[in-house]
Scaffold this active site. Structure first.
Site, short mmCIF file in Angstrom:
data_model
loop_
_atom_site.label_atom_id
_atom_site.label_comp_id
_atom_site.label_asym_id
_atom_site.label_seq_id
_atom_site.Cartn_x
_atom_site.Cartn_y
_atom_site.Cartn_z
N ASP A 141 67.09 88.73 -3.70
CA ASP A 141 67.47 87.53 -2.96
C ASP A 141 66.84 87.54 -1.57
O ASP A 141 67.31 88.23 -0.67
CB ASP A 141 69.01 87.48 -2.86
CG ASP A 141 69.52 86.24 -2.12
OD1 ASP A 141 68.69 85.44 -1.65
OD2 ASP A 141 70.75 86.08 -2.02
N LYS B 285 72.58 81.90 11.65
CA LYS B 285 73.10 83.01 10.86
C LYS B 285 72.54 84.35 11.34
O LYS B 285 73.18 85.38 11.21
CB LYS B 285 72.74 82.77 9.39
CG LYS B 285 73.39 83.72 8.41
CD LYS B 285 73.08 83.26 7.00
CE LYS B 285 73.65 84.17 5.94
NZ LYS B 285 73.37 83.66 4.59
N ASP C 261 77.44 77.97 0.22
CA ASP C 261 76.35 78.89 0.56
C ASP C 261 75.94 78.55 1.99
O ASP C 261 75.31 77.53 2.24
CB ASP C 261 75.18 78.68 -0.41
CG ASP C 261 73.96 79.51 -0.03
OD1 ASP C 261 74.03 80.26 0.96
OD2 ASP C 261 72.94 79.39 -0.73
N GLU D 25 76.14 87.14 -1.78
CA GLU D 25 75.21 86.15 -2.34
C GLU D 25 74.58 86.59 -3.67
O GLU D 25 74.57 85.82 -4.63
CB GLU D 25 74.15 85.79 -1.30
CG GLU D 25 74.73 84.85 -0.24
CD GLU D 25 73.96 84.85 1.07
OE1 GLU D 25 72.84 85.37 1.11
OE2 GLU D 25 74.49 84.31 2.06
#
Lengths: 621, 173
Positions: free
Chosen positions: A207, A86, A25, A185
């Site tokens: 999420d 990211k 992850d 994800e």
């Protein structure tokens, strides 16, 4: 020395060892690596017993620091310490200026349109920074598991576009990882949750991470995880909550918002601490320089309300797209650290009319789901014998530019992948011999509002009158959600195709340089590593071919065909004993070629086998 | 050798009336066999084949589960190729469509969410009625023209429900 190994029933079948594969992850704030060990998926810890690796990279003159200690240096060494990288993945420099006035870096333009960050080690692309995080996790996994990895499943936000996915894959390549799959994800979270709870029916995964937000609606049926719709915002997360609080402090303390990088960083840290404090407390004390103040939970909730509302809007759209009614959603699972914020839980609960599930660890569940899929992809049997199947979708429509600056959709959002679709176009001028193909991603009608993925040209169209040429453009999206496009003029057969390597990706030249740099840093053992890779590839092919021969050789091959294959297997086996990497590579390729037809027959027969014994309708299209 | 037809792939006789549950179950079964995840460990060619097979399967499923696409596919199986865009000679229906679109515009101007919900229910009922009608005539050669007209109507209603969805999105702002 051979060790006596005892396998539990259903576990790694001898003589093949369980193949090591991990799930990673790669988060905005934190990253984790997990693996299936003794039938159980669990995150792997570092030497200090910590499973969470802060996604922080600090560049020193001669070394690179990753994780907690790097994160702590963010305020004292802001220019060389990269956090939340990211948010920059797959973005152009223009996007960054738009979203990142509060990012305390100095950006430099590279060969491509990527934003490079100036550090003491020179300009670093977001891909390289991410690769450092991945490398740290790869080493942790290899140390803990005691061997080289077959590969990794790396998770990405479901709402990542093609450029962001490609950038993630490039980062893995730089980190020396074989990517078995890019996995969305929320889908990973659904796998972990679904298998753990033996859940069936319609499930929503909300999420909210550090920098990205996803909502996915899935249908779970006996080990099949079918994504019905997904939505989100790849620039919405807990970081934005921090920024909102930081802005509030700037306002309250009446200081200038033009801060130096170090002050900016410490302000964000104070904001983040306040946000976390308000999960349990009704109000927190804050200070910044001379200024002292307090922030109540109600005030905080008002600050973040616009962002919470944005996420709910995406939820409603995903539910509409999924074709199920809100009442059909049987469970809402909360994933990502930012779902700890009480207002987020409350708002999601109100929307779905049920309390969201918060009993699974929101930080670990994605890595655990990824590890389960990695284990399956590496060819290991699951203990419960149930085979997983993940059916995912593309999050954003894909299309082409047509006359008048409009986007024509070729594949609409929420189409199940893999998918291949073709559309025919024609020339609009007499004697036109070339056509520009402009590939776009997004939901808006004007191309200016969509993301430009790539442009390429189909040349050599035979001159004809306008409208006579037939140009078929085929879009193909693979199981990683990555697009490739091919164009073909039907009367002449002229073809052009590209793996979409978008405007915001690294150029091949940049990747080559980075790979070279990383080999040099690794201390010149490039040749040894390459040989090792060639040997592993060869060995894997032999195993695959032998398993295939054993399963279907009798049925699908005649004696002569079988003999040819066996001969090539033996030749490769002999070469593997030696050190001639080039010869191994050549022979691996040859064996792969002679087994091509066999592979195709096997695949066809699996479909037929699924239909065996039934009344096969022989209508041809 | 061409691809087997979509119905054969799912082991079904060509028909407009399909058991959707059975279709979905069959799809999952087939997807298990050909999905690229099963071939993550295989050679490059095998992976490419799996990708192509999966894409075909997904396409077939998409066509069969969507009534208007299924209708179009059935007609194409039995007759000449059907052009995607044609000038529709169906004045009554077109008039009704214009009225519906006007209604939709009013709903947008008034931001009438309850009205949109009612509109959606009516649209759904109209779609179901069309489906029934088509099911009764598609395989009768003598009623081919009628079947084609119904299929075009289905496409119109699909577009309309897409517009309703876009309207819902706008009203959600």
């Amino acid at each position: 020395m051979a060790l006596l190994q005892i396998a539990e029933p259903g576990q790694s079948p001898q003589p093949h060892q369980r193949r090591l594969a991990v799930g990673i992850d790669l988060g905005t704030t934190n990253s984790l690596v997990a693996a299936v060990r003794s039938g159980l998926a669990e995150p792997l810890a570092d030497d200090d017993g910590k499973v969470i690796l802060p996604s922080a990279v600090r560049y020193h003159a001669g070394s690179i620091e990753v994780g907690e200690s790097a994160k702590l240096a963010a305020a004292s060494d802001p220019l060389n310490t990269v956090l939340s990288v990211k948010r920059l993945m797959g973005r152009g420099i223009a996007d960054v200026h738009q979203l990142g006035e509060q990012m305390p870096y100095r950006f430099a333009a590279g060969e491509s349109h990527m934003p490079f960050i100036e550090t003491v080690q020179g300009a670093k692309s977001p891909v390289e920074v991410s690769a450092e995080i991945l490398k740290t996790l790869r080493l942790r996994a290899e140390q803990t598991l005691g061997g080289e990895l077959v590969g990794a499943v790396i998770t990405v936000p479901a709402y990542f576009d093609d450029a962001q996915r490609q950038a993630t894959k490039d980062a893995a390549r730089l980190a020396g990882l074989t990517v078995l799959r890019l996995l969305n994800e929320p889908t990973a979270a659904a796998v972990a949750y679904g298998l753990d709870q033996k859940a069936e029916g319609v499930v929503a995964i909300y999420d909210l991470g550090g920098g990205t937000f996803d909502i996915s609606i899935l249908r779970l049926t006996g080990g099949v995880f079918e994504v019905l719709a997904t939505g989100g915002d790849s620039a919405l997360g807990g970081d934005d909550f921090d920024h909102a609080v930081a802005d509030w402090i700037i306002q309250q303390a009446s200081i200038s918002s033009d801060l130096d990088p170090s002050t900016q960083r410490s302000l964000l840290q104070a904001a983040c601490a306040a946000k976390e404090g308000l999960t349990d407390a009704d109000s927190v004390e804050l200070s910044h320089g001379e200024w002292r103040g307090s922030l109540s939970r109600t005030q905080f909730e008002a600050l973040i309300e616009p962002m919470v509302a944005r996420s709910l809007k995406a939820c409603r759209r995903a539910v509409r797209d999924s074709g199920v009614e809100l009442e059909e959603v049987g469970a809402v699972v909360m994933v990502g650290g930012s779902t700890r914020v009480p207002r987020v839980r409350e708002a999601v609960g109100e929307l779905f009319g049920r309390a969201p599930l918060t009993n699974i660890d929101p930080d670990q569940v994605v890595a655990i789901g990824a590890a389960i899929q990695a284990d399956a992809l590496a060819g290991n049997q699951r203990d419960d014998g149930e085979e997983l199947l993940l059916l995912d979708v593309i999050p954003l429509s894909l299309g082409l530019e047509t006359m008048g600056g409009l986007m024509e959709k070729v594949i609409p959002r929420n189409t199940t992948i893999p998918v291949a679709r073709a559309q025919e176009f024609t020339t609009y001028k007499d004697g036109q011999t070339a056509m520009m193909i402009h590939v776009l991603q997004g939901e808006r009608e004007l191309i200016a509002d969509c993301r430009s993925l790539a442009r390429f040209e189909l040349r050599g169209i035979p001159p004809m009158v306008a409208g006579a040429a037939k140009i078929r453009v085929t879009f193909q999206v693979d199981a990683d959600g990555l697009l490739s496009v091919a164009a073909r003029e039907l009367s002449s057969g002229i073809e052009a195709s590209i793996q979409v390597k978008p405007s915001y990706g690294l150029t091949d030249g940049e990747i080559a340089r980075m790979l070279q740099d990383s080999f040099q840093n690794a201390g010149g053992d490039k040749a040894a590593r390459v040989l090792r890779e060639q040997q592993v590839d060869g060995q894997r092919l032999i195993e695959a071919v032998e398993a295939a021969l054993q399963a279907d050789g009798e049925r699908l091959l005649d004696a002569e065909e079988r003999e040819v294959i066996e001969l090539q297997v033996q030749e490769l086996r002999d070469l593997l004993a030696g050190n001639d990497g080039l010869a191994i590579e050549r022979q691996t390729k040859r064996l792969s070629q002679v087994t091509d037809a066999f592979a195709a027959r096997r695949l066809d027969s699996t479909v037929k086998a699924a239909l065996a014994g039934r009344n096969l309708n022989e209508i041809e299209e | 050798m061409g691809n087997p037809c979509h119905f054969a792939l799912f082991d079904l006789q060509p028909s407009f009336r399909l058991d959707m549950e059975q279709l979905a179950a069959r799809y999952r079964e087939l997807a298990r066999q050909v999905h690229p995840d099963r071939f993550a460990d295989a050679g490059e060619r095998e992976q490419r084949l799996a990708l192509e097979r999966s894409a075909c399967l997904n396409e077939a499923y998409q066509v069969l589960k969507t009534p208007s696409q299924r209708a179009r596919y059935l007609l194409a199986m039995r007759g000449p190729e059907l052009p995607l865009e044609v000038t529709v000679q169906d004045p009554d229906f077109l008039l009704q469509q214009m009225q519906l679109r006007e209604e939709l515009e009013e709903l947008q101007d008034d931001a009438d969410l309850a009205g949109v919900a009612t509109f959606k229910r009516r649209l759904k009922a109209a779609q179901e009625q069309l489906n029934e009608h088509f099911a009764a005539c598609w395989d009768d050669e003598a009623r081919r023209e009628e079947a084609e007209r119904l299929m075009r109507r289905m496409q119109f209603l699909d577009k309309l429900s897409h517009e309703v969805r876009q309207l819902e999105e706008r009203l959600d702002d």
